[in-house]
Write an enzyme that holds these catalytic residues in place. Structure first.
Site, short mmCIF file in Angstrom:
data_model
loop_
_atom_site.label_atom_id
_atom_site.label_comp_id
_atom_site.label_asym_id
_atom_site.label_seq_id
_atom_site.Cartn_x
_atom_site.Cartn_y
_atom_site.Cartn_z
N GLY A 207 0.85 -1.18 -0.04
CA GLY A 207 0.02 -0.12 0.18
C GLY A 207 0.90 1.23 -0.17
O GLY A 207 1.91 1.40 0.79
N ALA A 208 0.50 2.17 -0.99
CA ALA A 208 1.59 3.28 -1.16
C ALA A 208 1.72 3.89 0.07
O ALA A 208 2.97 4.14 0.24
CB ALA A 208 0.77 4.29 -2.16
N ARG B 89 10.06 -1.63 -4.91
CA ARG B 89 8.83 -1.86 -5.65
C ARG B 89 8.95 -0.43 -6.52
O ARG B 89 8.87 0.55 -5.83
CB ARG B 89 7.80 -1.92 -4.90
CG ARG B 89 7.37 -3.20 -4.25
CD ARG B 89 5.98 -3.51 -3.67
NE ARG B 89 5.11 -3.90 -4.87
CZ ARG B 89 3.96 -3.91 -4.73
NH1 ARG B 89 3.17 -3.67 -3.78
NH2 ARG B 89 3.08 -4.32 -5.99
N GLN C 148 -6.40 -8.90 -2.98
CA GLN C 148 -6.29 -7.89 -1.85
C GLN C 148 -7.85 -7.53 -1.40
O GLN C 148 -7.90 -7.17 -0.49
CB GLN C 148 -5.48 -6.69 -2.13
CG GLN C 148 -3.74 -7.03 -2.19
CD GLN C 148 -3.38 -7.35 -3.45
OE1 GLN C 148 -4.01 -7.86 -4.55
NE2 GLN C 148 -2.22 -6.83 -3.81
N ASP D 24 -0.96 4.34 -6.69
CA ASP D 24 0.57 4.09 -6.12
C ASP D 24 1.36 5.24 -6.66
O ASP D 24 2.45 5.47 -6.42
CB ASP D 24 0.76 2.60 -6.52
CG ASP D 24 0.38 1.67 -5.63
OD1 ASP D 24 1.09 1.21 -4.84
OD2 ASP D 24 -0.92 1.30 -5.94
N ASN E 283 -2.66 2.26 -10.60
CA ASN E 283 -3.19 1.55 -9.41
C ASN E 283 -3.18 0.32 -9.75
O ASN E 283 -2.85 -0.18 -10.94
CB ASN E 283 -4.51 2.27 -8.85
CG ASN E 283 -5.07 1.56 -7.78
OD1 ASN E 283 -4.64 1.87 -6.69
ND2 ASN E 283 -6.25 1.10 -7.54
N LYS E 284 -3.51 -0.68 -8.70
CA LYS E 284 -3.48 -1.93 -8.74
C LYS E 284 -4.31 -2.52 -10.11
O LYS E 284 -5.32 -1.96 -10.52
CB LYS E 284 -4.33 -2.68 -7.73
CG LYS E 284 -4.40 -4.15 -7.74
CD LYS E 284 -3.24 -5.05 -7.70
CE LYS E 284 -3.55 -6.42 -7.91
NZ LYS E 284 -2.12 -7.00 -7.77
#
Length: 379
Positions: A65-66, A98, A212, A253, A263-264
């Site tokens: 998580g950012a 990451r 998630q 992110d 984002n995801k």
């Protein structure tokens, strides 16, 4: 190195364990993480005694998580300093763990800068380590405060766009307390709506391939007594078609200078669906997620994850002989395309909500103005 130990209450229910905390046992300072790979089956803490263990935890998504990655990165620098390791070497390893999540490098830079400044002033190694730790704790506190402000701004925007309450919100991945020093980003907005009696339903995307949403967002929604329903990612289209979604709320992110949002993976299709069905698509993220050095979406480096995350299904309670330790669901040798993120262009984003307020429409000029305002407040 890292050790693990489980925690549970006397009645068998999980205890309230923070996502991240600094601890100083007699044997030396450690960074303690709630291992998110083990949720929701059990709450297990992962104890990191050096930066390399934290890098492993970041890459394995034990911590993710950012905003939380930024906090973890800062604490990782402080841990290296306190333990007498090479701080610059640790900082480089942490920042590269990451590549897409910009908050990670932001947190590392802040703690590293504090450490260097203290050394330059002649304070010695111990004082420099203390400065790095103070910077990490300050970032942790600031993120908690930002989370509360984002929730307030996001709820106000929802009420403006959707007067009357009864919001039916679709979310993707996990954006709650597990990714933040506070109660999260997008999830914090939904939680604020729930507490105010304005949330009718939280639609939770399962979020492939690592689940998630199913493992973490549903877990957080259940703990907060929210009305929620889990769906597979590819069921979202039918949900829109049925008129069951009032707004989409996601985190980020990295947000490029032009407003492109990483984002995801799976977020971009939701933005396309939302635009077609005239549903607001709202991104909630702290100002630290906006990266003015990344000019546009094409410049965002998208992390590629291992193929076994697609070809196998993993469970905290089941370990078999798959390449990644999971249950094979595809023939041996199958190649998989597994980007961790996708990028949504700014024209598909209704608004970006930060602790400094909302930007809508999303433009490079508006984002730059917001970031300038944030820096002035910080100064």
């Amino acid at each position: 190195m890292a050790d693990q130990y489980a925690q549970s209450g006397e009645d068998g229910r999980p205890t309230e364990i923070p996502a991240i905390r600094w601890d100083e046992p007699p044997e030396g300072p450690v960074l303690v993480l709630l291992d998110q790979t083990r949720l929701p089956a059990e709450e297990v803490e992962l104890v990191c005694t050096d930066a390399s263990a934290l890098v492993d935890a970041i890459r394995s998504l034990a911590v993710r998580g950012a905003p939380l990655l930024g906090i973890a990165g800062a604490y990782g620098v402080a841990l290296a300093a306190a333990r007498g390791f090479d701080v610059d070497e640790a900082a480089i390893a942490l920042a590269g763990a990451r590549p897409t999540a910009v908050n990670l490098s932001v947190g590392v830079r802040r703690a590293r800068a504090a450490h260097r400044a203290a050394l330059a002033e002649g304070g010695g190694a111990e004082r420099a380590a203390g400065a790095a730790l103070a910077a990490a704790r300050r970032l942790h506190r600031e993120d908690a405060e930002a989370s509360a402000r984002m929730a307030a701004h996001g709820l106000a925007l929802l009420d403006e766009l959707l007067p009357g309450g009864g919001h039916r919100i679709l979310t993707h991945c996990n954006t709650g307390a597990l990714v933040s020093g506070g109660e999260g980003t997008a999830f914090a907005v939904a939680l604020a709506a729930h507490r105010d009696g304005r949330l009718r339903r939280l639609w939770v995307d399962e979020t492939r391939p690592l689940l998630q949403g199913a493992r973490l967002t549903a877990y957080e929604a259940a703990r907060n007594g929210m009305a929620y329903t889990l769906l597979t990612d590819n069921a979202a289209g039918s949900l829109f078609a049925a008129g069951e979604v009032d707004a989409v709320l996601i985190g980020a992110d990295r947000i490029a200078a032009d407003g492109s949002v990483a984002n995801k993976v799976g977020s971009y299709p939701l933005a396309v669906l939302a635009r077609y069905h005239h549903v607001p698509f709202i991104v909630v993220a702290p100002v630290t997620t906006v990266d003015p050095d990344t000019p546009d979406g094409a410049s965002i480096e998208v992390e590629q994850r291992p193929g076994f995350e697609v070809t196998e299904i993993t469970s905290p309670q089941v370990t078999v002989s798959g390449v990644g330790g999971g249950i094979p669901v595809a023939p041996l040798g199958t190649q998989a395309y597994n980007p961790a993120f996708d990028v949504t262009p700014p024209e598909l984003v209704t608004a970006i909500v930060t602790e400094e307020g909302a930007v809508s429409p999303v433009t490079a000029e508006a984002l730059a103005e917001l970031c300038d305002r944030s820096r002035q407040v910080t100064i």
